[in-house]
Motif scaffolding. Structure first.
Motif, PDB file in Angstrom:
ATOM      1  N   MET A   1      55.022  62.280 -13.068  1.00 21.48           N
ATOM      2  CA  MET A   1      56.404  61.746 -13.020  1.00 21.48           C
ATOM      3  C   MET A   1      56.361  60.913 -14.366  1.00 21.48           C
ATOM      4  N   LEU A   2      57.524  60.852 -14.905  1.00 19.12           N
ATOM      5  CA  LEU A   2      57.959  60.037 -16.074  1.00 19.12           C
ATOM      6  C   LEU A   2      57.783  58.645 -16.021  1.00 19.12           C
ATOM      7  N   ARG A   3      57.215  57.662 -16.953  1.00 21.51           N
ATOM      8  CA  ARG A   3      56.995  56.353 -16.582  1.00 21.51           C
ATOM      9  C   ARG A   3      58.517  55.622 -16.731  1.00 21.51           C
ATOM     10  N   PRO A   4      58.696  54.799 -15.864  1.00 16.88           N
ATOM     11  CA  PRO A   4      60.006  53.978 -15.968  1.00 16.88           C
ATOM     12  C   PRO A   4      60.143  53.054 -17.000  1.00 16.88           C
ATOM     13  N   ILE A   5      61.276  52.720 -17.400  1.00 14.96           N
ATOM     14  CA  ILE A   5      61.682  51.622 -18.468  1.00 14.96           C
ATOM     15  C   ILE A   5      62.325  50.475 -18.001  1.00 14.96           C
ATOM     16  N   LEU A   6      62.140  49.294 -18.350  1.00 12.77           N
ATOM     17  CA  LEU A   6      62.630  48.106 -17.763  1.00 12.77           C
ATOM     18  C   LEU A   6      63.458  47.543 -18.911  1.00 12.77           C
ATOM     19  N   VAL A   7      64.770  47.188 -18.402  1.00 12.49           N
ATOM     20  CA  VAL A   7      65.622  46.428 -19.559  1.00 12.49           C
ATOM     21  C   VAL A   7      66.116  45.176 -18.901  1.00 12.49           C
ATOM     22  N   PHE A   8      65.576  44.123 -19.708  1.00 13.97           N
ATOM     23  CA  PHE A   8      66.083  42.763 -19.203  1.00 13.97           C
ATOM     24  C   PHE A   8      67.334  42.380 -19.838  1.00 13.97           C
ATOM     25  N   ASN A  81      54.296  50.155 -13.244  1.00 19.12           N
ATOM     26  CA  ASN A  81      53.786  50.881 -14.346  1.00 19.12           C
ATOM     27  C   ASN A  81      54.815  51.212 -15.440  1.00 19.12           C
ATOM     28  N   TYR A  82      55.459  50.205 -15.827  1.00 18.81           N
ATOM     29  CA  TYR A  82      56.574  50.461 -16.702  1.00 18.81           C
ATOM     30  C   TYR A  82      55.887  50.725 -18.149  1.00 18.81           C
ATOM     31  N   GLN A  83      56.776  51.718 -18.906  1.00 17.76           N
ATOM     32  CA  GLN A  83      56.179  52.045 -20.083  1.00 17.76           C
ATOM     33  C   GLN A  83      56.713  51.155 -21.087  1.00 17.76           C
ATOM     34  N   ALA A  84      57.683  50.362 -21.057  1.00 21.08           N
ATOM     35  CA  ALA A  84      58.158  49.470 -22.009  1.00 21.08           C
ATOM     36  C   ALA A  84      59.416  48.627 -21.371  1.00 21.08           C
ATOM     37  N   ALA A  85      59.366  47.554 -21.972  1.00 21.50           N
ATOM     38  CA  ALA A  85      60.518  46.315 -21.541  1.00 21.50           C
ATOM     39  C   ALA A  85      61.429  46.234 -22.927  1.00 21.50           C
ATOM     40  N   TYR A  86      62.531  46.324 -22.912  1.00 20.14           N
ATOM     41  CA  TYR A  86      63.392  46.237 -23.818  1.00 20.14           C
ATOM     42  C   TYR A  86      64.138  44.910 -23.459  1.00 20.14           C
ATOM     43  N   LEU A  96      58.445  36.160 -21.437  1.00 16.12           N
ATOM     44  CA  LEU A  96      57.257  35.827 -20.517  1.00 16.12           C
ATOM     45  C   LEU A  96      57.057  36.949 -19.705  1.00 16.12           C
ATOM     46  N   VAL A  97      57.841  37.360 -19.032  1.00 19.47           N
ATOM     47  CA  VAL A  97      57.469  37.937 -17.575  1.00 19.47           C
ATOM     48  C   VAL A  97      57.003  39.516 -17.811  1.00 19.47           C
ATOM     49  N   PRO A  98      57.453  40.169 -18.824  1.00 27.91           N
ATOM     50  CA  PRO A  98      56.827  41.568 -19.235  1.00 27.91           C
ATOM     51  C   PRO A  98      55.454  41.415 -19.631  1.00 27.91           C
ATOM     52  N   TRP A  99      55.393  40.304 -20.511  1.00 26.33           N
ATOM     53  CA  TRP A  99      54.148  39.946 -21.097  1.00 26.33           C
ATOM     54  C   TRP A  99      53.000  39.702 -20.057  1.00 26.33           C
ATOM     55  N   LEU A 100      53.329  38.927 -19.094  1.00 28.28           N
ATOM     56  CA  LEU A 100      52.404  38.555 -17.780  1.00 28.28           C
ATOM     57  C   LEU A 100      52.073  39.705 -17.201  1.00 28.28           C
ATOM     58  N   ALA A 101      53.161  40.774 -17.172  1.00 30.46           N
ATOM     59  CA  ALA A 101      53.171  42.062 -16.145  1.00 30.46           C
ATOM     60  C   ALA A 101      52.068  42.923 -16.949  1.00 30.46           C
ATOM     61  N   GLY A 102      51.938  42.753 -18.094  1.00 28.84           N
ATOM     62  CA  GLY A 102      51.035  43.751 -19.030  1.00 28.84           C
ATOM     63  C   GLY A 102      51.869  45.014 -19.212  1.00 28.84           C
TER      64      GLY A 102
END
Length: 341
Positions: A1-8, A81-86, A96-102
Motif C-alpha cells: 500500500m502506498l504511504r499516506p501524505i499529511l497536509v496541515f 506511517n505518513y510519508q511526508a507532512a506538507y 511541532l506535531v509532525p516533528w514529534l510524530a517522526g
C-alpha cells in the motif's frame, strides 16, 4: 500500500478552502497515495465535501503552551506511517506535531524560523520568506508552491481552483428538513457585519433583497454570529427573508449555498465556499482587492469600484445597486458548474 501524505491546513474557513488547491496538486503528483488533512474543528467538516481527502485530524486553532495536546496528536499520527507532512500553515505549534510524530519529510516555508522542525524547503523559499507588501504571492499560490516544492508551473498549466461538492441526496434531505420549495428561486446573501469595511451598505442589500422578493424569490441570509445583527436589520425591512445565521452545522451552510439560485456576498470565508461549490456567484469587493484575497474560481463575477485618483483604495460603496442587479441577472443565465466528487 502506498504511504499516506499529511497536509496541515490553515484554520480559518476561507483559508482552509484555498488549501484545497494544494491538495489537488498533491493528488496529481502522487496518484494513489491517501491524503489526510489536519485543520481546526471549525473548518474540518468541509473536508468531506472535497475530492481527494481521506481523513481529517482536528487541531485546535489556539493551543495552550504545553506539549500535552501536541504530543497526544503526534502519537496518533505516528501510527499512520505518513510519508511526508506538507505544512501549509506557518505556525510553529503546528510544525511541532509532525516533528514529534517522526514524519520523515516536513515540507514548508520557515516563516516562524522553524529550521530543523521543517526539514525540506521549497525552491526559492528565501525570496518568499522576505516578501513584503500587497504584491507578495497570493495565498493559494503559496500553498501550491509548497505542494510543488517551489517548482514553477509548466507553461500553460493553470493551478487548480478549490472544489467542493454537496450530493444531490444531501441537498434533497436538507430541503425536506427546512421545508424548502426547490422550484422557487432563492437569493443567498452573505453580508459580513455591516460595520466591517469589507461589507456593502445595509440599505443596498435591503434594496436588492426587496427587488428579488417582489419578483417571487426567496431571500436567504447566510452566515454565523458575525452576520446575525445584519440579518436582523434586513429582516426588519423584509420580514419574509429567512435567517440562517444561527445554523449550528457549517455543512448545513454549504447546503444553503448549494441550494440557492445565486449567491451575493462580500469578502469573507463563505465567499470562498460559494465559489468552490460552483454555483452562480457575484462578489462585491473594495477596489483592487479581489486579486489578492478573492476566490480564484473562473466563474465568479467580481464587482469592484474603479480605482480612485490618487491611488486610494475605495471601499465597496463605489459599487452601485444597478451593477449588482445586472450581474445577478446575468449570473443566473449561466449553467451551474458540475463539481465531480
Amino acid at each position: 500500500m502506498l504511504r499516506p501524505i499529511l497536509v496541515f491546513c490553515l484554520p480559518a474557513i476561507g483559508d482552509f478552502i484555498r488549501c484545497h488547491s494544494a491538495i489537488q496538486v498533491l493528488a496529481e503528483r502522487f496518484p494513489g497515495h491517501p491524503i489526510d488533512v489536519a485543520t481546526s474543528p471549525l473548518a474540518a467538516p468541509l473536508a468531506r465535501l472535497m475530492p481527494h481527502i481521506r481523513k481529517t485530524w482536528l487541531v485546535e486553532k489556539h493551543w495552550k503552551p504545553g506539549l500535552k495536546e501536541r504530543a497526544g496528536l503526534a502519537r496518533e499520527l505516528r501510527k499512520e506511517n505518513y510519508q511526508a507532512a506538507y505544512m501549509l500553515t506557518s505556525s510553529t505549534k503546528a510544525a511541532l506535531v509532525p516533528w514529534l510524530a517522526g514524519i520523515p519529510e516536513r515540507i514548508g516555508y520557515p516563516r516562524e524560523f522553524q529550521f530543523g522542525i521543517i526539514n525540506r524547503l521549497p525552491t526559492g523559499w528565501l525570496k518568499s520568506f522576505v516578501a513584503f507588501g500587497p504584491r507578495k504571492t497570493r495565498l493559494f499560490e503559496q500553498v501550491c508552491a509548497i505542494a510543488m516544492l517551489g517548482e514553477k508551473p509548466a507553461d500553460g498549466m493553470q493551478l487548480p481552483a478549490p472544489k467542493m461538492t454537496v450530493s444531490a441526496e444531501e441537498l434533497s434531505d436538507w430541503r425536506a428538513r427546512q421545508g424548502i420549495d426547490p422550484a422557487r428561486p432563492a437569493l443567498a446573501l452573505y453580508t459580513s457585519a455591516f460595520t466591517n469595511f469589507r461589507s456593502w451598505p445595509a440599505e443596498r442589500f435591503i434594496s436588492v433583497a426587496k427587488d428579488h422578493a417582489r419578483r417571487g424569490w426567496s431571500v436567504w441570509l447566510i452566515g454565523g454570529p458575525r452576520e446575525r445583527e445584519a440579518a436582523a436589520q434586513i429582516r426588519a425591512a423584509l420580514p419574509e427573508a429567512i435567517d440562517f445565521t444561527s445554523t449550528p452545522d457549517i455543512t448545513d451552510a454549504m447546503c444553503q449555498i448549494a441550494a440557492s439560485t445565486v449567491f451575493l456576498g462580500v469578502d469573507g470565508g463563505l465567499c470562498h465556499a460559494a465559489a468552490a461549490l460552483g454555483g452562480p456567484c457575484v462578489l462585491i469587493f473594495g477596489s483592487n482587492r479581489s486579486y489578492e484575497t478573492g476566490p480564484v474560481n473562473d466563474h465568479v463575477r467580481y464587482l469592484e469600484p474603479p480605482i480612485s485618483t490618487p491611488s486610494w483604495v475605495q471601499d465597496t460603496r463605489g459599487v452601485s445597486e444597478e451593477r449588482v442587479l445586472a450581474a445577478l441577472a446575468d449570473a443566473v443565465t449561466q449553467p451551474r458548474l458540475r463539481q465531480e466528487p
